[in-house]
Design a protein around this motif. Structure first.
Motif, PDB file in Angstrom:
ATOM      1  N   ILE A 123       0.846  -1.183   0.000  1.00 37.38           N
ATOM      2  CA  ILE A 123       0.000   0.000   0.000  1.00 37.38           C
ATOM      3  C   ILE A 123       0.886   1.239   0.000  1.00 37.38           C
ATOM      4  N   ALA A 124       0.604   2.165  -0.907  1.00 37.10           N
ATOM      5  CA  ALA A 124       1.396   3.397  -1.026  1.00 37.10           C
ATOM      6  C   ALA A 124       0.454   4.588  -0.898  1.00 37.10           C
ATOM      7  N   LEU A 125       0.815   5.518  -0.040  1.00 36.59           N
ATOM      8  CA  LEU A 125      -0.052   6.668   0.209  1.00 36.59           C
ATOM      9  C   LEU A 125       0.742   7.963   0.197  1.00 36.59           C
ATOM     10  N   THR A 126       0.181   8.983  -0.425  1.00 37.03           N
ATOM     11  CA  THR A 126       0.624  10.358  -0.221  1.00 37.03           C
ATOM     12  C   THR A 126      -0.526  11.083   0.457  1.00 37.03           C
ATOM     13  N   GLY A 127      -0.271  11.618   1.653  1.00 40.18           N
ATOM     14  CA  GLY A 127      -1.348  12.243   2.397  1.00 40.18           C
ATOM     15  C   GLY A 127      -0.880  12.756   3.747  1.00 40.18           C
ATOM     16  N   SER A 128      -1.812  12.905   4.654  1.00 39.51           N
ATOM     17  CA  SER A 128      -1.515  13.450   5.974  1.00 39.51           C
ATOM     18  C   SER A 128      -0.893  12.391   6.877  1.00 39.51           C
ATOM     19  N   VAL A 129      -0.326  12.844   7.974  1.00 37.22           N
ATOM     20  CA  VAL A 129       0.259  11.924   8.947  1.00 37.22           C
ATOM     21  C   VAL A 129      -0.815  10.999   9.513  1.00 37.22           C
ATOM     22  N   ASN A 130      -1.987  11.535   9.808  1.00 33.06           N
ATOM     23  CA  ASN A 130      -3.065  10.701  10.337  1.00 33.06           C
ATOM     24  C   ASN A 130      -3.491   9.635   9.340  1.00 33.06           C
ATOM     25  N   SER A 131      -3.553   9.987   8.063  1.00 36.13           N
ATOM     26  CA  SER A 131      -3.874   8.998   7.034  1.00 36.13           C
ATOM     27  C   SER A 131      -2.792   7.930   6.967  1.00 36.13           C
ATOM     28  N   GLY A 132      -1.540   8.348   7.104  1.00 37.45           N
ATOM     29  CA  GLY A 132      -0.426   7.405   7.094  1.00 37.45           C
ATOM     30  C   GLY A 132      -0.511   6.411   8.245  1.00 37.45           C
ATOM     31  N   ARG A 133      -0.854   6.922   9.421  1.00 40.21           N
ATOM     32  CA  ARG A 133      -1.005   6.027  10.580  1.00 40.21           C
ATOM     33  C   ARG A 133      -2.107   4.997  10.326  1.00 40.21           C
ATOM     34  N   ALA A 134      -3.226   5.463   9.778  1.00 40.03           N
ATOM     35  CA  ALA A 134      -4.351   4.570   9.524  1.00 40.03           C
ATOM     36  C   ALA A 134      -3.971   3.487   8.517  1.00 40.03           C
ATOM     37  N   VAL A 135      -3.275   3.878   7.456  1.00 40.04           N
ATOM     38  CA  VAL A 135      -2.853   2.924   6.435  1.00 40.04           C
ATOM     39  C   VAL A 135      -1.867   1.905   7.021  1.00 40.04           C
ATOM     40  N   ALA A 136      -0.907   2.379   7.794  1.00 41.17           N
ATOM     41  CA  ALA A 136       0.077   1.471   8.387  1.00 41.17           C
ATOM     42  C   ALA A 136      -0.580   0.481   9.344  1.00 41.17           C
ATOM     43  N   ARG A 137      -1.557   0.965  10.121  1.00 39.46           N
ATOM     44  CA  ARG A 137      -2.275   0.058  11.024  1.00 39.46           C
ATOM     45  C   ARG A 137      -3.033  -1.000  10.234  1.00 39.46           C
ATOM     46  N   GLY A 138      -3.697  -0.578   9.155  1.00 47.28           N
ATOM     47  CA  GLY A 138      -4.450  -1.527   8.350  1.00 47.28           C
ATOM     48  C   GLY A 138      -3.557  -2.544   7.674  1.00 47.28           C
ATOM     49  N   ALA A 139      -2.362  -2.125   7.276  1.00 49.72           N
ATOM     50  CA  ALA A 139      -1.427  -3.028   6.588  1.00 49.72           C
ATOM     51  C   ALA A 139      -0.754  -4.006   7.533  1.00 49.72           C
ATOM     52  N   ALA A 140      -0.765  -3.699   8.809  1.00 50.48           N
ATOM     53  CA  ALA A 140      -0.029  -4.521   9.780  1.00 50.48           C
ATOM     54  C   ALA A 140      -0.556  -5.955   9.854  1.00 50.48           C
ATOM     55  N   GLU A 141      -1.864  -6.121   9.680  1.00 52.25           N
ATOM     56  CA  GLU A 141      -2.453  -7.458   9.808  1.00 52.25           C
ATOM     57  C   GLU A 141      -1.889  -8.432   8.786  1.00 52.25           C
ATOM     58  N   THR A 142      -1.653  -7.963   7.573  1.00 54.68           N
ATOM     59  CA  THR A 142      -1.150  -8.835   6.514  1.00 54.68           C
ATOM     60  C   THR A 142       0.350  -8.648   6.271  1.00 54.68           C
TER      61      THR A 142
END
Length: 379
Positions: A123-142
């Motif tokens: 998953i690759a994101l350009t966005g806010s720090v909060n969006s980055g945290r959310a993406v990283a948390r979601g990616a952690a499961e897999t």
């Protein structure tokens, strides 16, 4: 113009870079065994792009991801999806079916699903720090790879011997381009106390000449409105807080009269050390000016923000320029310049600004995996 020209150059660069990848030379690193490095695609890459450069930020992801041999599922910002959808339409007959896919929707729904989906390999994101945290948390499961290009609060450190006119002229663009809705914007000036008054005067003179208006009102318009009512209110709230904390508006300081979400190009002076406006990303046409006494103080305060995307140092002393650049905690440091990008060079940050590299051959590495194949050639 930036969006189109930059996107074209991104695709041209990656097309060439994909033909000239470099890697460790094949060789006999263990006796009787030939080692070969192979770069492989990751598979499916989920991408979330922002609204500030809707086509260019997509191109920064699409070009290296495709060049590395992957497929893409891309979610554009819900505020600016049309350029991405038009791009998908234009390339529909150029790419095999299923290689490039666009899914529109909200970040907490579509972005979250891309982050969590077991068949998305990265998953690759350009966005806010909060969006980055959310993406990283979601990616952690897999345990999927994550590539984050997040916010910034770029310090501009101006020493006593700097070319003040050049610095002010540079910040006219670097601090206010795209109405300041730019993660690398030179928005936080730290200037030596001996030249602060003169520099501020020059900066105000430069910024006062910016032409603000409706984007279709004429070729001379340089700054348009902010992206939305919510963001407009957020920027105005920052300005109110800053002035309540003691900062003074040498120019601007609030909304422009009339319809639309227009904020006046603003220069804030007499900013107290540690004020929220110097530490938090405002993402609007606002530049703060602080003073420093010593080099050590300048470096320490430049590095005190949680971000580390970009910074610049202004001095005519080459040794000082080299030394300061090595001590500023930012993924890109300019010396006597700010916000000049090249597709051949990487763009990304340190600290809360994320990890992974956009642009350059480093991006190709990010979107591929390294396999070591070792052949036993003993006879």
């Amino acid at each position: 113009e930036d969006d189109i020209a930059g996107s074209i150059d991104s695709f041209r660069f990656m097309a060439g870079a994909a033909r000239a990848t470099t890697s460790l030379a094949a060789g006999e690193y263990a006796e009787d065994h030939l080692s070969v490095i192979v770069r492989e695609p990751l598979g499916v890459v989920g991408v979330v792009t922002p609204w500030n450069y809707p086509l260019l930020m997509a191109a920064w992801k699409i070009a290296p991801i495709l060049a590395a041999g992957n497929t893409i599922v891309l979610k554009p910002s819900e505020q600016t999806p049309l350029t991405t959808l038009k791009f998908a339409e234009l390339v529909a007959d150029l790419l095999p079916a299923g290689v490039f896919n666009v899914v529109t929707g909200l970040g907490p729904v579509v972005g979250a699903r891309l982050s969590e989906h077991p068949k998305v390999d990265m998953i690759a994101l350009t966005g806010s720090v909060n969006s980055g945290r959310a993406v990283a948390r979601g990616a952690a499961e897999t345990i999927k790879r994550v590539h984050l290009e997040l916010g910034g609060k770029a310090p501009v450190v101006i020493f006593a011997d700097a070319d003040l006119s050049a610095a002010a002229e540079s910040l006219r663009a670097a601090g206010y381009w795209n109405s300041g809705q730019e993660c690398g914007a030179g928005c936080r000036v730290l200037v030596h106390e001996s030249v602060a008054e003169r520099f501020t005067q020059l900066l105000v003179e430069q910024v006062r000449t910016l032409v603000v208006g409706e984007p279709t009102a004429g070729a001379d318009v340089e700054i348009g409105p902010l992206i939305s009512k919510a963001h407009y209110d957020r920027v105005l709230n920052h300005l109110e807080r800053a002035q309540a904390d003691g900062a003074k508006a040498a120019l601007g300081g609030g909304a422009l009269e009339g319809p639309g979400y227009f904020v006046a190009p603003t220069v804030l002076t007499d900013v107290p050390e540690g004020a929220a406006c110097t530490l938090e990303e405002i993402f609007g046409p606002v530049v703060t000016v602080e003073t420093f006494s010593t080099e050590e103080e300048a470096i320490a305060r430049a590095n005190e923000v949680p971000y580390g995307l970009a910074a610049s140092a202004w001095t005519l002393n080459p040794q000082l320029g080299h030394d300061v650049a090595s001590r500023l905690e930012a993924g890109t440091v300019w010396v006597n310049s700010h916000l000049v990008l090249a597709n051949e060079m990487p763009w990304a940050g340190f600290k809360s600004s994320g990890y992974g590299r956009d642009l350059s051959a480093y991006a190709l590495d990010d979107y591929s995996r390294t396999k070591h194949v070792m052949h036993n050639k003993a006879r």
